[in-house]
Design a protein around this motif. Structure first.
Motif, PDB file in Angstrom:
ATOM      1  N   LYS A  85       0.872  -1.181   0.000  1.00 44.61           N
ATOM      2  CA  LYS A  85       0.000   0.000   0.000  1.00 44.61           C
ATOM      3  C   LYS A  85       0.903   1.222   0.000  1.00 44.61           C
ATOM      4  O   LYS A  85       1.890   1.278   0.736  1.00 44.61           O
ATOM      5  N   THR A 103       0.844   5.723  -0.397  1.00 42.22           N
ATOM      6  CA  THR A 103       0.036   6.945  -0.439  1.00 42.22           C
ATOM      7  C   THR A 103       0.921   8.155  -0.219  1.00 42.22           C
ATOM      8  O   THR A 103       2.004   8.055   0.350  1.00 42.22           O
ATOM      9  N   PHE A 105      -1.664   6.379   7.255  1.00 42.67           N
ATOM     10  CA  PHE A 105      -2.436   5.251   6.727  1.00 42.67           C
ATOM     11  C   PHE A 105      -3.769   5.083   7.452  1.00 42.67           C
ATOM     12  O   PHE A 105      -4.741   4.639   6.854  1.00 42.67           O
ATOM     13  N   TYR A 158      -5.734   7.350   8.239  1.00 41.16           N
ATOM     14  CA  TYR A 158      -6.673   8.244   7.560  1.00 41.16           C
ATOM     15  C   TYR A 158      -6.599   8.101   6.040  1.00 41.16           C
ATOM     16  O   TYR A 158      -7.033   8.984   5.304  1.00 41.16           O
ATOM     17  N   ASN A 159      -6.057   6.983   5.573  1.00 40.37           N
ATOM     18  CA  ASN A 159      -5.977   6.688   4.133  1.00 40.37           C
ATOM     19  C   ASN A 159      -5.345   7.808   3.326  1.00 40.37           C
ATOM     20  O   ASN A 159      -5.729   8.063   2.192  1.00 40.37           O
TER      21      ASN A 159
END
Length: 184
Positions: free
Chosen positions: A40, A42, A112, A114-115
């Motif tokens: 993942k 971001t 992560f 809070y995405n």
């Protein structure tokens, strides 16, 4: 930060952070997804107030240009990052294969949680003190330096990458209460 102690006990994942050329964050995240889809990744974005035609709305803005965070269930080999186009350096502990540790690890877990998007928080004031009731600013209450009620933003001091980063984040100001709990 919200639930950090609990998250540290339950989360055995490894977190990494790449510092890259600004505006290449999305391309790097796509490359990571293509190389290892189970990872993942971001960047960190925030809501920002925008007024168009007298109507206020939020837009998404990159809060830390040039940073890409990675979460992996397994430790990554240092060679995984070698030769990645537009990456300037790896943050993290070289003795741990550049996995993040200490404050940077807590920050990455928060990102992560809070995405990668720091949305608008909700709050009110009691006796001149701001109380955040929900949203990411609740985790940062102790780091709030200034409040601009009219513009509904708070200046927050965030520690990351051995720096103190000051950033204005939006909040919805619900009401004001007196010390006894009665509303104005």
């Amino acid at each position: 930060m919200k639930g950090t102690d609990m998250a540290e006990r339950e989360d055995n994942a490894f977190y990494y952070c790449l510092f890259c050329r600004t505006t290449y964050e999305k391309k790097i995240m796509e490359d990571i997804s293509r190389k290892q889809p189970e990872l993942k990744s971001t960047s960190l974005y925030k809501d920002k107030w925008k007024i168009t035609g007298g109507i206020r709305s939020t837009v998404k803005e990159n809060m830390l240009p040039g940073y890409v965070f990675i979460r992996s269930e397994q430790a990554l080999e240092h060679g995984f990052f070698r030769g990645m186009a537009n990456v300037i350096r790896l943050l993290g502990n070289p003795d741990m294969g550049y996995a993040l540790d200490e404050g940077n690890l807590k920050f990455a877990k928060w990102v992560f949680e809070y995405n990668g998007l720091i949305k608008t928080s909700l709050g009110y004031t009691v006796g001149g003190r701001v109380v955040i009731t929900e949203g990411p600013l609740k985790d940062l209450e102790g780091s709030i330096e200034k409040v601009n009620k009219r513009r509904q933003v708070m200046l927050v001091n965030i520690g990351f990458d051995d720096k103190e980063i000051k950033v204005w984040l939006p909040f919805l100001y619900a009401r004001e209460e007196e010390e006894g709990g009665s509303q104005n």
